[in-house]
Each structure stands twice: as structure tokens, then as C-alpha cells.
Design an enzyme around this catalytic site. Structure first.
Site, PDB file in Angstrom:
ATOM      1  N   GLU A 498       0.826  -1.218   0.000  1.00  0.00           N
ATOM      2  CA  GLU A 498       0.000   0.000   0.000  1.00  0.00           C
ATOM      3  C   GLU A 498       0.856   1.263   0.000  1.00  0.00           C
ATOM      4  O   GLU A 498       0.566   2.227   0.710  1.00  0.00           O
ATOM      5  CB  GLU A 498      -0.986   0.001   1.183  1.00  0.00           C
ATOM      6  N   GLY A 499       1.896   1.258  -0.794  1.00  0.00           N
ATOM      7  CA  GLY A 499       2.810   2.391  -0.860  1.00  0.00           C
ATOM      8  C   GLY A 499       4.008   2.119   0.014  1.00  0.00           C
ATOM      9  O   GLY A 499       3.927   2.236   1.235  1.00  0.00           O
TER      10      GLY A 499
END
Length: 820
Positions: A498-499
Site C-alpha cells: 500500500e505504498g
């Protein structure tokens, strides 16, 4: 003397007006009055009026100001600012700003923060936590999942489906639970106590994925078909974005689709031919429906004049011929289902696009808007839940385990690590509560979600490492009774997904925050990109002069607060937290000033100065973490006993803010600017320190001593004191050990010798023989010994039980026996 008074009045007025961010018209009117007073006392000459008029009139005559000031500056601004890509613009436009904007703008409204309602669970949500969540925690065996099966047990999969764990975000009209973001967070936190595999499996379908995208963007037909099936588990969703060539740079995915006509289910339809190669896709090996992100092309103009439509999201049933799924990745022994998926030249109708053909090319906007919500829930919540459970277990273990004739938790080296765990557990729970509360108020906090994801996953990794150090050999020996090792192994998973955290810190937090939270920068950028020059000039003129006043104010406010130590700043409470609010207001003002100076002096290069951006982002982040901590303290009734936790968390944040500012100034590319900034922001040098040893001692003692404060640290976790729940059993043993200590001392006094604090069953016999304890006290000693031994013992195995391929090992043994 009169002239001196007048000049002093002019300087004071300038300072006062700038400090309070007066408008240009107000500033001009007040100085006009001051000039009139000066004329009455013959202190201002005609020449002085002429100079004043030459400055004031052009600035207040809008047409003149636009033509001779704003217009040339707008042209220059257009020339130096880098062009913003479509994906960057969509990322900037996604989500909303919330209290992060207050912190960025230099004058936080603390009453506003404390007036946000405290999130609460509904009766239905609480019942779900007390019922199905508690039950599945009881059912789950992390060792069986990760070592024996490499998957959840079939009965757990079915339980999750039957009880709608995958439907927490889906609306009730489709049969879903429609829980609040706060309730989702509490569910994930509690599941993490039982195991990260369980929490991850539940978290992903309720985060960024087909369910979320369908609810917001799907056609009615898509919603009516898929959402009820997702609710009952007839469909298992996954979402495929990451490509081997595009991980952090997700906007550069090479996966593509081409609009064309083709045959589908015996009919010729307008559709698209898709080719993709994805990896790291959670639930892909078991998914029945694949959410797919790809770049859609329309070379023949079948949908319009645009050839490259951009990133698009579609729903692809995995049983379509040619869709490849089923293999698995093996992410650090956290055996949630994760794997690759591929497809080549697979034709599907355009109706498979989420939202239908009209949403072609809108995928990136869809993703970043949903990510601004989901990223604030799943990983921050599992990280906070993990640390809360680790805090409870490590505190108990430190009180139970003895070395050098005393509990190890009384050693100062252990106290230092315990304090980090306890302080961060309190802070992390506060952050998830505040952030999910914002979502439930209707916000899509893109900057806050990045802050929460980055800092809470990093803190989780650090706290688990601290806990491993405290447990020593207990922590490093794998087995059914090791409650740390899988979390320790799997910590980098949360850091990566997620990043990736390096990207999130160095580019996303401040990159989005500077533009979204600043009161004028976004308006200036939009004006620079506006093809209607007249409108652009009007917008730019308004933003520019607001920006000038804002920047001037922050410079003067920063200098004043540096000289006074911010002790004149108002705070909402006059107790021991007062100083924290004052310092946070000071640092907020510093952030606003430093941002403007960085943007002015570096221009478009700031985008490439990632370490400058990262440090500015750190300032914003730690101010938000500290704000959440103070908000929690207030919401929970400002409990005096909890203050050491608040003190540790906030002082740690403030110290790190100071460090970030110091490092930013030291490494500022323009040394003259850096020198000037230091004179304004830190004229007396650094003065804040880490939390003191005394504070560390108080926090460590809280973790090792049953109390309401300690209960609040572990609130909501799976702590049932029953067989199979190791953390719950530690809680019981902690109570028992504390209860038997005076009994142990009584036996030692009776025999006139300081006995070692182990083999408590033998201590019980000695006490009974000496007639100094009762049978009940002896029973308590024996029970405490059983718990103590269970707490410090580690697992051991037959060699065959550890073989990766047991059938192969058995064949080798049989071969050896045959040869013998």
C-alpha cells in the site's frame, strides 16, 4: 521623542497586523490612520505621504496590481513550475483535507480538534466484536496456519464467510454489515491478537478492492450482481494493480487493454482485449473475481477521439479461459493468500469496466480516492492491534521472568524498551481512533492516511523488535507458544505494501500535504495551468497576495515564538499539557514558514529534493501523531494515571519534530537561506530532549502492573484467559505472580533464607511444612508455577516434525533402514 513613539507604533502595528494575518485592505486602512496621526503631530511630511501612496495605491488598485505585479509573476511562475502529470493531478485532487490542514497552516484550532466527536461502536458492532470476532480468534491457531497448512483452516474460511467478515464495508441493502470505519479498525485490531494471517485475510477485501470500488463507482447491474455474492462469500475478490515493472510507480503499469470488437459467449460485442502480468496480489490464488487495473487504448476510435484513455479498472471472473491464477508467493511466513496473475489477449465486453464504458480511463482517480480511505484503516489498525497485544504480553512477561533475583522489567535497560512499546501502543491506538473517526465524519483524508500508514507500520516494526530483545531466547525459538516470531518475521510486509514506506515518507506525505493543505499553493498551481489567461490572472492575483501575507505572518510568528519560547500562546487547558499545545503551535508555524521558504527558494526542484520533502513531512506527521494523543487523553476523561503515557508519546513526537527541523536546516541546499532559517527558528539552539528516564520508568511500571490504565492500553484485544490464548494466559499468570509474591516472602521469612523465585510448587510445600501458609495459598503458588513455567518455556520438536518435506524425509529413513 514623539517621532520615536510614532516609529515604535508603526513597527508594533506592522508586527501585530502581520502576526494576526490582517488583509491588505485592513493593513492599508490602519496605516492610513497612523499616517494621519503622524501628520497631526507634524511627524509625517508630504514626502512621507507620497512614498506611502506610491506603495499603497498600486497594491490596492486591483487593475494596476494585476497588470504590473501579478501578470509578470504569473508568467514567471508558469515557466519555473514543472508540468503536473494527469496521474499526479488526480492524486492531488483525491481525498480531502482535515485537521492536517490546520497543522500545516501554522495556527491550529485545538478546540476544534477536541470538539470532534469521539468515535463509538454501535450495539451491533460491539456484539460482532464480542461474538464472531472473539469466536474466530478462539478458533484460530497461528502455528497450524503458518507452519502446517500455509493457509487458514477450512472451518475458519467458512466461519469468515458465514459471519460476513468480508462484508464489513458493504451496505446493508446488499446484505452487508455496513460497519463504521472505527468498527472495522477495532475488528482488525482484535484479530491481530490471534494472528496476522487472520487479520490480513479479513482486512484486504474490506480495504482497496472490488467491493469498495463497486459501491462507489459500479453500475447498478454490477452492484446488484456482485455485492450480495461478495457478502456471503460466493465470490472471493482480489485487486491486481502491481506489475513486475511498476511497483511504487503504479501509474506506469505496462498492462494494457485494446478496445475492439470480438466474440463473447457466442455474440459479437464491443469489448477490449486484455494483457496483464501482476504480482503481490493478495487473495489472488483463491479469488473468483479479479479487480484489474490496466491502461486502456482505443486506436480505432470506437469510443471517441481519444486514443489513450488511461488507467481503467475492470472486473474479470477468474474462470474465463486464459486467466492464470493459483500459484502463490510466500511472504515471510505470513501465509495469507498472495500470488501472481497473468492473462494474454483475453477478450471481455466493455461492460466489465467498473462503472461501465463511461468510466474508461477513470481508474487512477477511483484508486487514489478509495486508497485515501482504506490506507487509513487496514495497515494502521493491524499495526496498532499488534503493538497493543505485544505491549500487554511483553509487560506481563517482564514481570514474570526473573534474572539476577528480580523481575527483568525492573532493569533499566528493559525499562527503556518497555517504555517505547507502551508509549507507542497508547499513541498508535489514538491515531487509529482519530483517523477512522475522520472517515466516519465523511472525510477522505489522503494525507492523514499516508501519515498513519507510514508511521504506524514503522512503529510496529520497532516495537516488535524491542519486544524480541526483551524476550531473548523465548522470542527466537519458533513454535506454537511463540506469540512474537511470526509478527517479527512479517513486519516488512506492512512496510512494503500500500505504498512502500520510503516512497510514502519521501514523496507522498509532504508532496500531497504541501499542495492540499496549504491555503494558497493549489490555487496558484491551478491558475498557472488554466488556459483562460484572464481567469488565471484573477485567481493567481488573489492567491498570490494572500500567500504573501500568509508567508510574512509565519516568518514573524516563528521569530516571536522562538524568542518567547511560545509561552504566550494560548492553550485549551492549563494543566501539564499546556506546554505541549504551545510547542505544537510553534512548530506548526515553523512548518508553514519552512514550507514557503522551501517552495520559494527551490521551486520545482523541491519535488526532487526528497530528503527535504521527507523532513517537512516528518514535522507534519509528528504534529498529527501528538495531536491524536492529546485528543485521546481528553476523550478518555484526562485520567491522571494515564499521563505518563501521554507524556512519553508527545515528548517523543516533539523531540522528533525538532530533529527533523534541525536536519532540514542543516542540509538546506542554499546555505545562506539555511543560516537565516536557523536564526529565526532556533536562535538558541536545540532544547528539547527525549522522554526522561523517569518517564520511561513510569511507563514500564504501567505495563507490568494490573490497573485501569494498563487495561486501556489493551482495550479491545483478544485477552480471554482461556486455554489456547497465550496472551490471555499471560494476563492470568501476571495476576498470579503478583498475588504470590507476598506469600513467597512469608515463606522466606519463616525459613530465614531468601529462596530463589522458581519451583514455586516446592515453596508451597515448604510453607505448609512450616505452617506459615494456608492450603489455598499453597494452591495459588502451584498454579503460579505452572503459569510461570509456561511463560518462560520454549517449544522443541522431533527432527521429522521440522522437515519441509516430511514424506521425503520418511523415504530417506526407510532407505537407510533398508540399507542397514
Amino acid at each position: 521623542m514623539e517621532m520615536l513613539i510614532w516609529v515604535a507604533s508603526a513597527v508594533t502595528l506592522s508586527w501585530f497586523m502581520a502576526y494576526h494575518r490582517a488583509s491588505l485592505s485592513t493593513y492599508t486602512a490602519c496605516f492610513t490612520i497612523l499616517m494621519v496621526i503622524g501628520s497631526v503631530f507634524q511627524l509625517v511630511s508630504i514626502a512621507g505621504w507620497i512614498i506611502f501612496a506610491l506603495i499603497a495605491a498600486p497594491l490596492n488598485v486591483t487593475s494596476f496590481r494585476k497588470e504590473h505585479v501579478s501578470k509578470p509573476l504569473l508568467k514567471m511562475f508558469k515557466g519555473i513550475m514543472p508540468e503536473m502529470s494527469r496521474t499526479e493531478k488526480e492524486a492531488i485532487d483525491a481525498g480531502t483535507t482535515w485537521f492536517d490542514a490546520d497543522l500545516f497552516r501554522g495556527n491550529p484550532d485545538w478546540k476544534k480538534l477536541h470538539n470532534f466527536p469521539k468515535p463509538r461502536l454501535s450495539a451491533e458492532e460491539q456484539a460482532f466484536l464480542d461474538g464472531p470476532v472473539e469466536e474466530v480468534c478462539r478458533m484460530h491457531d497461528e502455528w497450524d496456519t503458518t507452519h502446517e497448512r500455509a493457509d487458514l483452516a477450512p472451518e475458519i474460511w467458512q466461519f469468515l464467510k458465514d459471519n460476513k467478515f468480508f462484508a464489513m464495508i458493504i451496505k446493508k441493502q446488499y446484505g452487508g454489515l455496513e460497519f463504521s470505519a472505527y468498527a472495522q479498525s477495532r475488528v482488525l485490531q482484535k484479530l491481530t491478537t490471534a494472528g496476522s494471517t487472520l487479520a490480513s485475510t479479513v482486512g484486504v477485501p474490506n480495504s482497496l478492492g472490488p467491493g469498495e470500488l463497486l459501491q462507489h463507482y459500479g453500475t447498478k447491474e454490477q452492484q446488484d450482481y456482485y455485492l450480495p455474492r461478495l457478502v456471503v462469500g460466493d465470490e472471493i475478490p482480489c485487486f491486481a494493480l502491481t506489475n513486475p515493472e511498476a511497483g511504487s510507480d503504479a501509474g506506469a503499469i505496462p498492462d494494457f487493454g485494446v478496445v475492439c470488437k470480438g466474440e463473447f459467449e457466442g455474440k459479437e460485442v464491443l469489448g477490449m482485449r486484455l494483457t496483464w502480468d501482476k504480482r503481490y496480489i493478495t487473495l489472488a490464488p483463491v479469488a473468483t473475481v479479479l479487480g484489474l487495473a490496466f491502461k486502456l487504448q482505443d486506436p480505432d476510435g470506437l469510443l471517441g477521439d481519444e486514443k489513450d484513455l488511461g488507467i481503467t479498472c475492470a472486473l474479470i471472473p477468474t474462470d474465463i479461459e486464459g486467466v492464470k491464477v493459483g500459484r502463490r508467493h510466500f511472504p515471510l511466513n505470513v501465509t495469507f493468500q498472495n500470488g501472481p496473475t497473468q492473462g494474454k489477449d483475453i477478450f471481455v465486453p466493455l461492460d466489465y469496466i467498473i462503472g461501465g464504458p463511461e468510466m474508461a480511463g477513470q481508474g487512477w482517480r477511483m484508486l487514489v480516492e478509495c486508497l485515501s480511505v482504506g490506507r487509513a484503516i487496514t495497515l494502521p489498525s493491524t499495526s496498532a492491534g499488534g503493538v497493543k497485544s505485544v505491549a500487554m504480553a511483553t509487560g506481563a512477561y517482564s514481570r514474570i521472568r526473573r534474572q539476577f533475583k528480580l523481575p527483568i522489567g525492573k532493569m533499566e535497560g528493559i525499562e527503556e524498551a518497555l517504555a517505547r512499546i507502551g508509549g507507542n501502543a497508547y499513541l498508535m491506538d489514538a491515531v487509529t481512533t482519530l483517523s477512522t473517526g475522520a472517515i466516519d465524519l465523511g472525510e477522505k483524508p489522503s494525507v492523514i492516511s499516508a501519515i498513519a500508514k507510514y508511521h504506524l507500520t514503522e512503529k510496529m516494526r520497532d516495537c516488535v523488535s524491542d519486544s524480541m530483545d526483551i524476550h531473548g531466547g523465548k522470542g527466537i525459538c519458533m513454535g506454537p507458544n511463540n506469540y512474537l516470531a511470526r509478527g517479527y518475521q512479517g513486519a516488512p510486509v506492512a512496510i512494503t505494501v500500500e505504498g512502500a514506506n520510503i516512497l510514502t515518507r519521501s514523496m507522498i506525505i509532504y508532496g500531497q500535504g504541501a499542495i492540499r493543505c496549504h491555503p494558497y499553493v493549489l490555487a496558484e498551481l491551478e491558475a498557472a495551468g488554466n488556459s483562460n489567461f484572464e481567469q488565471a490572472l484573477n485567481d493567481f492575483d488573489h492567491a498570490l497576495f494572500g500567500h504573501i501575507g500568509f508567508a510574512t505572518s509565519n516568518i514573524l510568528r516563528s521569530l516571536w515564538m522562538s524568542l518567547t519560547g511560545a509561552r504566550a500562546v494560548n492553550a485549551p487547558y492549563q494543566d501539564r499539557t499546556k506546554r505541549y499545545y504551545q510547542l505544537m503551535t510553534r512548530f506548526s508555524t515553523n512548518l508553514a514558514m519552512l514550507s514557503d521558504i522551501a517552495m520559494l527558494s527551490l521551486g520545482g526542484d523541491l519535488k526532487r529534493k526528497e530528503r527535504i520533502s521527507a523532513r517537512l513531512g516528518d514535522v507534519l506527521s509528528y504534529l498529527y501523531l501528538a495531536s491524536a494523543t492529546l485528543k485521546r487523553f481528553n476523550d478518555e476523561g484526562r485520567q491522571t494515571a494515564d499521563f505518563p503515557l501521554v507524556q512519553w508519546a508527545v515528548e517523543d513526537c516533539l523531540y522528533k519534530v525538532q530533529q527533523a527541523i534541525d536536519e532540514l536546516i542543516t542540509n538546506f541546499p542554499n546555505k545562506l537561506v539555511g543560516f537565516t532559517l536557523r536564526a529565526i527558528v532556533m536562535p538558541f539552539g536545540k532544547w528539547l530532549t527525549k522522554p526522561s528516564d523517569k518517564t520511561d520508568h513510569k511507563v514500564a511500571r504501567i505495563l507490568q502492573t494490573p490497573s485501569e490504565t494498563r487495561n486501556r492500553i489493551g482495550q479491545g484485544q483478544y485477552l480471554a484467559r482461556e486455554e489456547g490464548n497465550i496472551v490471555g494466559q499471560l494476563e492470568q499468570t501476571l495476576d498470579d505472580i503478583i498475588a504470590v509474591e507476598p506469600i513467597f516472602d512469608k515463606v522466606c521469612q519463616a525459613v530465614g533464607e531468601k529462596l530463589p523465585f522458581f519451583r514455586l510448587n516446592e515453596i508451597a510445600d515448604i510453607g505448609l511444612d512450616a505452617n506459615v501458609i494456608t492450603e489455598d495459598e499453597a494452591s495459588l503458588l502451584r498454579r503460579a508455577e505452572l503459569g510461570r513455567k509456561a511463560a518462560i518455556d520454549v517449544d522443541d520438536f522431533e527432527p521429522a516434525d521440522l522437515a519441509a518435506n516430511k514424506s521425503l524425509l520418511e523415504q530417506v529413513k526407510q532407505s537407510q533402514e533398508h540399507a542397514a
